[in-house]
Design a protein around this motif. Structure first.
Motif, PDB file in Angstrom:
ATOM      1  N   PRO A  32      91.756   8.950  38.769  1.00  0.00           N
ATOM      2  CA  PRO A  32      90.969   8.004  37.959  1.00  0.00           C
ATOM      3  C   PRO A  32      91.857   7.216  37.012  1.00  0.00           C
ATOM      4  N   ALA A  33      91.306   6.154  36.447  1.00  0.00           N
ATOM      5  CA  ALA A  33      92.004   5.445  35.377  1.00  0.00           C
ATOM      6  C   ALA A  33      92.058   6.362  34.161  1.00  0.00           C
ATOM      7  N   ALA A  34      92.947   6.078  33.232  1.00  0.00           N
ATOM      8  CA  ALA A  34      93.119   6.966  32.077  1.00  0.00           C
ATOM      9  C   ALA A  34      93.070   6.192  30.768  1.00  0.00           C
ATOM     10  N   VAL A  35      92.624   6.878  29.736  1.00  0.00           N
ATOM     11  CA  VAL A  35      92.594   6.334  28.384  1.00  0.00           C
ATOM     12  C   VAL A  35      93.388   7.274  27.487  1.00  0.00           C
ATOM     13  N   GLU A  36      94.236   6.699  26.641  1.00  0.00           N
ATOM     14  CA  GLU A  36      94.965   7.510  25.654  1.00  0.00           C
ATOM     15  C   GLU A  36      94.257   7.409  24.310  1.00  0.00           C
ATOM     16  N   PHE A  37      93.887   8.556  23.760  1.00  0.00           N
ATOM     17  CA  PHE A  37      93.274   8.594  22.430  1.00  0.00           C
ATOM     18  C   PHE A  37      94.317   9.061  21.419  1.00  0.00           C
ATOM     19  N   TYR A  38      94.489   8.300  20.351  1.00  0.00           N
ATOM     20  CA  TYR A  38      95.402   8.665  19.269  1.00  0.00           C
ATOM     21  C   TYR A  38      94.570   9.082  18.060  1.00  0.00           C
ATOM     22  N   ASP A  39      94.718  10.318  17.636  1.00  0.00           N
ATOM     23  CA  ASP A  39      94.012  10.806  16.447  1.00  0.00           C
ATOM     24  C   ASP A  39      94.905  10.523  15.248  1.00  0.00           C
ATOM     25  N   ILE A  40      94.578   9.464  14.520  1.00  0.00           N
ATOM     26  CA  ILE A  40      95.414   9.021  13.396  1.00  0.00           C
ATOM     27  C   ILE A  40      94.874   9.604  12.099  1.00  0.00           C
ATOM     28  N   ALA A  41      95.765  10.090  11.266  1.00  0.00           N
ATOM     29  CA  ALA A  41      95.370  10.821  10.051  1.00  0.00           C
ATOM     30  C   ALA A  41      94.407  10.049   9.175  1.00  0.00           C
ATOM     31  N   GLY A  42      93.639  10.782   8.373  1.00  0.00           N
ATOM     32  CA  GLY A  42      92.627  10.179   7.495  1.00  0.00           C
ATOM     33  C   GLY A  42      93.242   9.236   6.469  1.00  0.00           C
ATOM     34  N   MET A  49      95.338   2.223  28.493  1.00  0.00           N
ATOM     35  CA  MET A  49      94.572   1.768  27.338  1.00  0.00           C
ATOM     36  C   MET A  49      94.728   2.775  26.209  1.00  0.00           C
ATOM     37  N   LYS A  50      95.229   2.326  25.063  1.00  0.00           N
ATOM     38  CA  LYS A  50      95.420   3.194  23.902  1.00  0.00           C
ATOM     39  C   LYS A  50      94.349   2.895  22.853  1.00  0.00           C
ATOM     40  N   LEU A  51      93.609   3.924  22.465  1.00  0.00           N
ATOM     41  CA  LEU A  51      92.575   3.795  21.446  1.00  0.00           C
ATOM     42  C   LEU A  51      92.928   4.670  20.265  1.00  0.00           C
ATOM     43  N   GLY A  52      92.896   4.103  19.074  1.00  0.00           N
ATOM     44  CA  GLY A  52      93.236   4.865  17.872  1.00  0.00           C
ATOM     45  C   GLY A  52      91.985   5.297  17.133  1.00  0.00           C
ATOM     46  N   ILE A  53      91.846   6.607  16.902  1.00  0.00           N
ATOM     47  CA  ILE A  53      90.700   7.125  16.159  1.00  0.00           C
ATOM     48  C   ILE A  53      91.085   7.188  14.688  1.00  0.00           C
ATOM     49  N   VAL A  54      90.370   6.410  13.849  1.00  0.00           N
ATOM     50  CA  VAL A  54      90.664   6.390  12.416  1.00  0.00           C
ATOM     51  C   VAL A  54      89.399   6.696  11.620  1.00  0.00           C
ATOM     52  N   GLY A  55      89.593   6.901  10.333  1.00  0.00           N
ATOM     53  CA  GLY A  55      88.466   7.168   9.447  1.00  0.00           C
ATOM     54  C   GLY A  55      88.971   7.866   8.201  1.00  0.00           C
ATOM     55  N   LEU A  56      88.104   7.982   7.220  1.00  0.00           N
ATOM     56  CA  LEU A  56      88.463   8.744   6.023  1.00  0.00           C
ATOM     57  C   LEU A  56      88.618  10.214   6.388  1.00  0.00           C
ATOM     58  N   PRO A  57      89.271  11.004   5.542  1.00  0.00           N
ATOM     59  CA  PRO A  57      89.355  12.448   5.824  1.00  0.00           C
ATOM     60  C   PRO A  57      87.964  13.074   5.914  1.00  0.00           C
ATOM     61  N   ASN A  58      87.824  14.048   6.790  1.00  0.00           N
ATOM     62  CA  ASN A  58      86.600  14.862   6.916  1.00  0.00           C
ATOM     63  C   ASN A  58      85.356  14.100   7.374  1.00  0.00           C
ATOM     64  N   VAL A  59      85.547  13.085   8.216  1.00  0.00           N
ATOM     65  CA  VAL A  59      84.373  12.383   8.758  1.00  0.00           C
ATOM     66  C   VAL A  59      84.060  12.852  10.178  1.00  0.00           C
ATOM     67  N   GLY A  60      84.952  13.676  10.751  1.00  0.00           N
ATOM     68  CA  GLY A  60      84.754  14.195  12.104  1.00  0.00           C
ATOM     69  C   GLY A  60      85.720  13.644  13.123  1.00  0.00           C
ATOM     70  N   LYS A  61      86.810  12.995  12.659  1.00  0.00           N
ATOM     71  CA  LYS A  61      87.791  12.411  13.597  1.00  0.00           C
ATOM     72  C   LYS A  61      88.411  13.451  14.506  1.00  0.00           C
ATOM     73  N   SER A  62      89.004  14.475  13.898  1.00  0.00           N
ATOM     74  CA  SER A  62      89.718  15.466  14.703  1.00  0.00           C
ATOM     75  C   SER A  62      88.757  16.321  15.525  1.00  0.00           C
ATOM     76  N   THR A  63      87.551  16.552  15.002  1.00  0.00           N
ATOM     77  CA  THR A  63      86.541  17.275  15.780  1.00  0.00           C
ATOM     78  C   THR A  63      86.206  16.481  17.032  1.00  0.00           C
ATOM     79  N   LEU A  64      86.032  15.171  16.870  1.00  0.00           N
ATOM     80  CA  LEU A  64      85.746  14.306  18.011  1.00  0.00           C
ATOM     81  C   LEU A  64      86.924  14.282  18.976  1.00  0.00           C
ATOM     82  N   PHE A  65      88.118  14.148  18.419  1.00  0.00           N
ATOM     83  CA  PHE A  65      89.320  14.108  19.263  1.00  0.00           C
ATOM     84  C   PHE A  65      89.442  15.387  20.085  1.00  0.00           C
ATOM     85  N   ASN A  66      89.249  16.544  19.436  1.00  0.00           N
ATOM     86  CA  ASN A  66      89.314  17.823  20.151  1.00  0.00           C
ATOM     87  C   ASN A  66      88.291  17.860  21.270  1.00  0.00           C
ATOM     88  N   ALA A  67      87.107  17.356  20.962  1.00  0.00           N
ATOM     89  CA  ALA A  67      86.016  17.410  21.929  1.00  0.00           C
ATOM     90  C   ALA A  67      86.307  16.561  23.157  1.00  0.00           C
TER      91      ALA A  67
END
Length: 364
Positions: A63-73, A1-19
């Protein structure tokens, strides 16, 4: 399962992705610090696996796995290439669902690309870019289908759907908001439109607001009202807290969450919401060598579920030995569950249920 994390710049995307992935994606207080999508693979939390491991004395747990894609702002004009937008939009096209991170907290130390915190405006900005990108694609497809229709009348239904989608997009409505028949839903999936992808709005709130699930945060209330109209989900998280959780040992994590009055981490809630949104379940296999979770679409029959393990399992499917997880654990062993008549032999028409512990019999 591939999930793409999107959002405007500086909303916390990469912080969430790192976490949630502990992958160390760059997180900086300026736009476009993420250009190529960072990818992190996360295990799907499932305590049933560890209970089965004890029961079977298994060597390992998978376990099952999820792929998170941190997509640029993304920014306004992305569909026309602003801020390397075309590249970012192509990355979104590859994912099964979109996690749209929306800033719902005030902090004078973190700049906002549009100057002020306004989640509905931010959502509209990104949704509009996805819609504009889809508009261009749909217009081209309509032209092509109209030409082909002259020699192939069976394309009329497809053309009707394309025109209905065009009308919605021109009104600024996402393709996923359309009420479609099952046949039309299937055609829509084939178009692979950005605005048709299932979406979860991830409202990034302050530490105080996350304790009550954002119940007193007016920004979260606005996002939830919008999501209801859009057939979208909402998950309330605090990216800052998620980042702190990853620094802790497993036993410390639970204590930390309890102190905050939380039952589970934001990651766990995100994965559960994603499974629900995409109509996914897990069945389990167990033995001395390994215990494993397999992710499948809800409603899948036994042979197709077996095919997730190996195509030979589906091709040579004979039957499935099935026991519900709870029945197995309450019995104390597979043999005792069998004695109680709780282990069933199921054939090709059996629809697999979440938590089924299955042994497939096949012959190729």
């Amino acid at each position: 399962m591939k999930l793409g994390i999107v959002g405007l710049p500086n909303v916390g995307k990469s912080t969430l992705f790192n976490a949630i992935t502990q992958a160390g994606a760059e997180s900086a207080n300026y736009p476009f610090c993420t250009i190529e999508p960072n990818v992190g693979v996360v295990s799907v939390p499932d305590n049933r696996l560890f209970e089965l491991q004890k029961l079977y004395q298994s060597e390992k747990v998978i376990p099952a796995a999820v792929e998170f894609y941190d997509i640029a702002g993304l920014v306004r004009g992305a569909s026309k290439g602003e801020g390397l937008g075309n590249k970012f939009l192509s990355h979104i096209r590859e994912v099964a669902a979109i996690l749209h991170v929306v800033r719902c907290f005030e902090d004078t130390n973190i700049t906002h690309v549009d100057g002020t915190v306004n989640p509905l405006r931010d959502i509209e900005t990104i949704n509009l870019e996805l819609i504009l990108s889809d508009l261009e694609m749909i217009e081209k497809r309509i032209q092509k289908t109209e030409k082909l229709l002259k020699s192939d009348k069976s394309l009329q239904e497809e053309l009707n759907l394309l025109k209905a989608i065009l009308t919605a997009l021109e009104k600024g409505e996402s393709a996923r908001t359309l009420d479609l028949s099952p046949e039309e839903e299937k055609m829509l999936k084939d178009f692979n439109l950005l605005s048709a992808k299932p979406i979860i709005y991830v409202t990034n709130v302050s530490e105080e607001d996350v304790k009550n699930g954002g119940a007193t945060n007016p920004y979260v209330a606005e996002v939830k009202a919008l999501a209801e109209k859009e057939k979208a989900e909402v998950v309330v998280i605090c990216a800052k807290i998620e980042a702190e959780i990853t620094e802790l040992e497993d036993d410390e994590k639970q204590m930390f969450l309890e102190e905050l009055g939380l039952n589970e981490s934001g990651l766990d809630r995100l994965i559960k919401a994603s499974y629900s949104l995409l109509g996914l379940i897990s069945y389990l296999t167990a033995g001395p060598k390994e215990v494993r979770a397999w992710t499948i679409k809800k409603g899948l029959k036994a042979p197709q579920a077996a095919g997730k393990i190996h195509t030979d399992f589906e091709r040579g499917f004979i039957r499935a030995e099935v026991v519900a997880f709870d029945d197995l654990m309450n019995s104390g062993s597979h043999s005792q569950a069998k004695e109680k008549g709780l282990v069933r032999l199921e054939g090709k028409e059996y629809v697999v249920v979440d938590g089924d512990v299955i042994l497939f019999r096949f012959n190729v």
